[in-house]
Design an enzyme around this catalytic site. Structure first.
Site, mmCIF file in Angstrom:
data_model
loop_
_atom_site.group_PDB
_atom_site.id
_atom_site.type_symbol
_atom_site.label_atom_id
_atom_site.label_comp_id
_atom_site.label_asym_id
_atom_site.label_seq_id
_atom_site.Cartn_x
_atom_site.Cartn_y
_atom_site.Cartn_z
ATOM 1 N N ASN A 43 0.915 -1.111 0.013
ATOM 2 C CA ASN A 43 0.105 -0.094 -0.084
ATOM 3 C C ASN A 43 0.894 1.291 0.018
ATOM 4 O OD1 ASN A 43 0.692 -0.954 2.479
ATOM 5 N ND2 ASN A 43 -0.957 0.263 3.467
ATOM 6 N N ILE A 44 0.339 2.261 -0.871
ATOM 7 C CA ILE A 44 1.289 3.529 -0.866
ATOM 8 C C ILE A 44 0.241 4.580 -0.643
ATOM 9 C CG2 ILE A 44 2.580 4.895 -2.498
ATOM 10 C CD1 ILE A 44 3.244 2.404 -4.137
ATOM 11 N N GLU A 45 0.208 5.176 0.695
ATOM 12 C CA GLU A 45 -0.405 6.246 1.036
ATOM 13 C C GLU A 45 -0.090 7.634 0.625
ATOM 14 O OE1 GLU A 45 -0.797 5.279 5.128
ATOM 15 O OE2 GLU A 45 -2.118 3.648 4.763
ATOM 16 N N CYS A 54 -3.987 0.750 -2.722
ATOM 17 C CA CYS A 54 -4.127 -0.420 -1.672
ATOM 18 C C CYS A 54 -2.729 -1.421 -2.311
ATOM 19 C CB CYS A 54 -5.144 -1.503 -1.889
ATOM 20 S SG CYS A 54 -6.531 -0.682 -0.809
ATOM 21 N N GLU A 56 -2.960 -4.575 -3.106
ATOM 22 C CA GLU A 56 -3.471 -5.314 -4.332
ATOM 23 C C GLU A 56 -3.322 -4.482 -5.616
ATOM 24 O OE1 GLU A 56 -4.854 -4.728 -1.345
ATOM 25 O OE2 GLU A 56 -6.031 -6.419 -0.835
ATOM 26 N N CYS A 87 -10.149 -5.088 0.354
ATOM 27 C CA CYS A 87 -11.314 -4.072 0.400
ATOM 28 C C CYS A 87 -12.254 -4.305 -0.920
ATOM 29 C CB CYS A 87 -10.852 -2.692 0.360
ATOM 30 S SG CYS A 87 -10.075 -2.181 -1.262
ATOM 31 N N CYS A 90 -10.451 -3.249 -4.236
ATOM 32 C CA CYS A 90 -9.709 -4.367 -4.786
ATOM 33 C C CYS A 90 -10.308 -5.713 -5.363
ATOM 34 C CB CYS A 90 -8.680 -4.596 -3.600
ATOM 35 S SG CYS A 90 -7.623 -3.158 -3.248
#
Ligand code: THU
Length: 134
Positions: A43-45, A54, A56, A87, A90
């Site tokens: 995940n890359i926020e 996310c 995935e 989620c 995803c």
């Protein structure tokens, strides 16, 4: 090594590369694709919170950029959950490149916890033959 073990190790490795300074909720995903390769994602926020994405999603992007289009099996792990059900968004993204029988593995820190099919993860999914899928 069994595919489930390969995906477990790859997802764990991917999770270490997450960028999750806001949620502090590291997630890793690993895809065994049709080409026999394993594609990883975390995940890359983003400081602008809705712009993050996310694990995935990152893995799917890596797969597509690697030239593959079909997910054979996919594994997901989250540091802080016994298992991390993908989620809703995803699930739809995975389904784009999966079949109803594609296997989804949810791992805890020690290995496999739960395996399900795409159809079990996303039943009654959006389908239509009015759009040409190419
Ligand atoms: N997250 C994923 O990477 N995959 C999921 O299926 C659920 C949520 C991430 C998004 C966000 O960076 C963090 O977990 C907390 O929601």
């Amino acid at each position: 090594m069994a595919v489930t073990d390969i995906l477990f190790e790859a997802a764990q490795d991917a999770m270490t590369r997450c960028h999750a300074p806001y949620s502090k909720f590291p997630v890793g995903a690993a895809i065994l694709a049709e080409d026999g390769k394993v594609y990883k994602g975390a995940n890359i926020e983003n400081l602008a919170f809705p712009q993050g994405w996310c694990a995935e999603c990152t893995a799917i992007g890596a797969m597509v950029m690697g030239g593959a289009r079909r997910i054979i099996e996919i594994g997901v792990i989250a540091e802080k959950l016994a298992y991390c059900p993908p989620c809703g968004g995803c699930r739809q993204k995975i389904a784009e490149f999966a079949d109803p029988s594609t296997l989804i593995h949810l791992y805890d820190g020690a290995g496999m916890v739960k395996t399900m099919t795409m159809n079990e993860l996303l039943p009654f999914s959006f389908q239509t033959d009015t759009i040409d899928r190419g």
